[in-house]
Enzyme design. Structure first.
Site, PDB file in Angstrom:
ATOM      1  N   TYR A   1       5.857  10.874   4.008  1.00 51.40           N
ATOM      2  CA  TYR A   1       5.477  11.481   2.729  1.00 51.40           C
ATOM      3  C   TYR A   1       4.087  12.078   2.872  1.00 51.40           C
ATOM      4  CZ  TYR A   1       4.074  11.711  -2.249  1.00 51.40           C
ATOM      5  OH  TYR A   1       3.621  12.112  -3.480  1.00 51.40           O
TER       6      TYR A   1
ATOM      7  N   ASP B   1      -1.107  13.446   9.479  1.00 54.35           N
ATOM      8  CA  ASP B   1      -1.437  13.065   8.113  1.00 54.35           C
ATOM      9  C   ASP B   1      -1.980  11.634   8.153  1.00 54.35           C
ATOM     10  OD1 ASP B   1       0.294  12.998   4.885  1.00 54.35           O
ATOM     11  OD2 ASP B   1      -1.626  12.183   5.559  1.00 54.35           O
TER      12      ASP B   1
ATOM     13  N   LYS C   1      -7.665   8.315   0.409  1.00 55.81           N
ATOM     14  CA  LYS C   1      -7.699   6.850   0.247  1.00 55.81           C
ATOM     15  C   LYS C   1      -9.027   6.231   0.686  1.00 55.81           C
ATOM     16  CE  LYS C   1      -2.657   6.708   0.578  1.00 55.81           C
ATOM     17  NZ  LYS C   1      -2.184   6.347  -0.751  1.00 55.81           N
TER      18      LYS C   1
HETATM   19  P1  KE4 Z   1      -2.077  11.532  -3.044  1.00 58.53           P
HETATM   20  O1  KE4 Z   1      -1.832  12.933  -3.499  1.00 58.53           O
HETATM   21  O2  KE4 Z   1      -1.182  10.527  -3.753  1.00 58.53           O
HETATM   22  O3  KE4 Z   1      -3.565  11.145  -3.091  1.00 58.53           O
HETATM   23  O4  KE4 Z   1      -1.737  11.428  -1.476  1.00 58.53           O
HETATM   24  C1  KE4 Z   1      -0.438  11.799  -1.064  1.00 58.53           C
HETATM   25  C2  KE4 Z   1      -0.172  11.175   0.295  1.00 58.53           C
HETATM   26  C3  KE4 Z   1      -0.250  11.960   1.425  1.00 58.53           C
HETATM   27  N1  KE4 Z   1      -0.038  11.446   2.658  1.00 58.53           N
HETATM   28  C4  KE4 Z   1       0.247  10.124   2.822  1.00 58.53           C
HETATM   29  C5  KE4 Z   1       0.460   9.587   4.202  1.00 58.53           C
HETATM   30  C6  KE4 Z   1       0.325   9.263   1.693  1.00 58.53           C
HETATM   31  O5  KE4 Z   1       0.604   7.951   1.872  1.00 58.53           O
HETATM   32  C7  KE4 Z   1       0.111   9.794   0.407  1.00 58.53           C
HETATM   33  C8  KE4 Z   1       0.208   8.940  -0.844  1.00 58.53           C
HETATM   34  N2  KE4 Z   1       0.648   7.601  -0.670  1.00 58.53           N
HETATM   35  C9  KE4 Z   1       1.316   6.999  -1.796  1.00 58.53           C
HETATM   36  C10 KE4 Z   1       1.675   5.563  -1.386  1.00 58.53           C
HETATM   37  N3  KE4 Z   1       2.909   5.500  -0.727  1.00 58.53           N
HETATM   38  C11 KE4 Z   1       0.509   7.044  -3.042  1.00 58.53           C
HETATM   39  C12 KE4 Z   1       1.001   6.156  -4.160  1.00 58.53           C
HETATM   40  C13 KE4 Z   1       1.543   6.951  -5.302  1.00 58.53           C
HETATM   41  O6  KE4 Z   1       2.279   7.934  -5.058  1.00 58.53           O
HETATM   42  O7  KE4 Z   1       1.238   6.559  -6.447  1.00 58.53           O
END
Ligand code: KE4
Length: 431
Positions: free
Chosen positions: A146, A242, A270
């Site tokens: 993701y 990523d 993060k």
């Molecule tokens: P954000 O747009 O949520 O800050 O980041 C997206 C993203 C991009 N790349 C990786 C590897 C990620 O894990 C994420 C976001 N992770 C999720 C947890 N599985 C965020 C939690 C959520 O969607 O509320």
């Protein structure tokens, strides 16, 4: 301990009236585990306190940022101080320069870096930059990985051996999805075949989570990352890591340092925000300089490099660089896995665990897990019951079988042992 009633229930009912699904991010709604979401009132160290007043050991860690635990003194003190200067200027500040210098210092592949406000923005822009730099349109990603919710990355695998991706959500135009192929992780043959089928000269980039944390925790097979790197070099395709989740988490220099593989571009978020909204992407100078205003590829952000977010991030990264908690985080991850495997064995439950530093994962299955297809064969219903049981025991896990757990430097051996002892009781009850 239950989130079924009390404050969380009341807040949830209010939220449902005016926030879609009652939450500002879907996974928080507990849809994957049932019951009402936990509304959190506060947090300290390795613990969160729910609106109902119940305290839980926290393995969500805000989905990764809280590597030092909640409210670490060096972050809260720095934030209190910087508030004296103001909150946002929409102009460059010394803090942004210091953050960029620190990222360049600790992540060898990064010559230049641009701050944004989320992991989605970082990945979305890295893809646009790769397309702008190469003049090519196709992207290859991996099932179960993701990269946020931008159109080109919300794409599911085509059916069978179809090369073209299909929209992963309503609202993503087919004409955008078809430029993204999504294939199995951890298989160099499939990757090579896909590259040949599309044509290497049409592919702008291959993007992956070097350690997959969004389908549960799935580690790269030995030499997989090196194999992807070698293929990208041979075929002249950009490699994007990523590292939104793994960056500054599995090592100070991220997965690229841990596995000694150098991407052309990397995305971060993060940990680098210390709990405030921050994303970033960076890499080779010849690519990054194509970004506006030095180059034609456009990207912008009102709050990019925000002084508060930079302050929290800088305090976090400086602590990680200067105090090096990684060996102890590694030990805590191993202790967690040993305890969990012992608990499952005692209860006669099939369990596969994985750790990568302070990232921990588990699947209720008897077979090894190397990709999204393997993940799908794990017992999700059993996980739901396990999740509920652990919540009753005061342990707050990610509310989905397809997420990663995060240990922080505020977790102790005692807390890990309390967690695995609770797991032993829950698994015994469920067996
Ligand atoms: P954000 O747009 O949520 O800050 O980041 C997206 C993203 C991009 N790349 C990786 C590897 C990620 O894990 C994420 C976001 N992770 C999720 C947890 N599985 C965020 C939690 C959520 O969607 O509320």
């Amino acid at each position: 301990m239950s989130a079924e009633n009390g404050q969380s229930r009341t807040l949830y009912e209010r939220a449902l009236k005016i926030i879609p699904g009652g939450v500002n991010s879907p996974v928080r709604a507990f849809k994957a585990v049932g019951g009402d979401p936990l509304f959190i009132r506060s947090a300290e160290g390795a613990f969160v306190t729910a609106a109902d007043g119940d305290e839980y050991v926290d393995y969500v860690g805000s989905w990764g940022p809280m590597i030092l635990g909640h409210r670490p003194a060096m972050v809260t003190e720095a934030l209190t101080a910087v508030l004296e200067r103001g909150t946002s200027f929409g102009a460059p500040t010394d803090l942004e320069v210091e953050m960029a210098e620190l990222i360049v210092e600790v992540v060898p592949s990064v010559d230049m870096v641009r701050m944004v406000n989320s992991g989605t923005e970082a990945a979305m822009t890295a893809i646009r930059l790769a397309r702008g730099f190469t003049g090519r349109d196709y992207v290859v990603k991996f099932n179960g990985c993701y990269h946020g919710h931008s159109d080109s990355l919300l794409v599911a695998a085509g059916s069978g051996v179809a090369t073209f991706g299909i929209a992963g959500s309503p609202g993503v135009p087919d004409d955008i999805a078809r430029f993204t192929a999504s294939i199995e992780f951890n298989d160099l043959d499939i990757l090579g075949q896909t590259v040949d089928r599309i044509g290497a000269d049409k592919i702008a980039a291959i993007i992956l989570e070097p350690v997959a944390g969004n389908m549960g925790l799935v580690l790269p097979r030995p030499d997989y990352l090196k194999g992807v790197r070698d293929l990208c070099t041979r075929k002249d395709i950009l490699l994007i890591f990523d590292e939104v989740m793994t960056g500054f988490r599995v090592a100070l220099g991220g997965a690229q340092e841990r596995f000694d593989v150098t991407p052309d571009l990397s995305t971060f978020s993060k940990v680098i925000g210390g709990g405030l909204p921050v994303g970033a992407f960076g890499g080779r100078r010849d690519i990054m300089k194509e970004l506006a205003p030095s180059g034609p590829v456009y990207q912008a952000g009102t709050l990019s490099g925000n002084p508060l977010a930079m302050t929290a991030g800088l305090a976090t990264l400086r602590h990680l660089r200067d105090e090096n908690p990684y060996p102890r985080l590694e030990e805590l991850g191993q202790r967690w896995a040993a305890g969990m495997n012992g608990a499952a064995q005692q209860a006669g439950i099939d369990l596969v665990t994985a750790t990568c530093g302070s990232m921990v994962g588990m699947f209720f299955t008897s077979s090894p897990v190397h990709n999204y297809t393997d993940v799908q064969s794990s017992d999700v219903d059993f996980f739901q019951r396990y999740f509920r049981g652990m919540l009753e025991e005061g342990i707050y896990l990610a509310p989905s079988a397809f997420e990663t757990g995060f240990i922080s430097s505020a977790h102790t051996e005692k807390i890990i042992d309390r967690t695995t002892a609770a797991a032993a009781r829950v698994l015994q009850r469920l067996a």
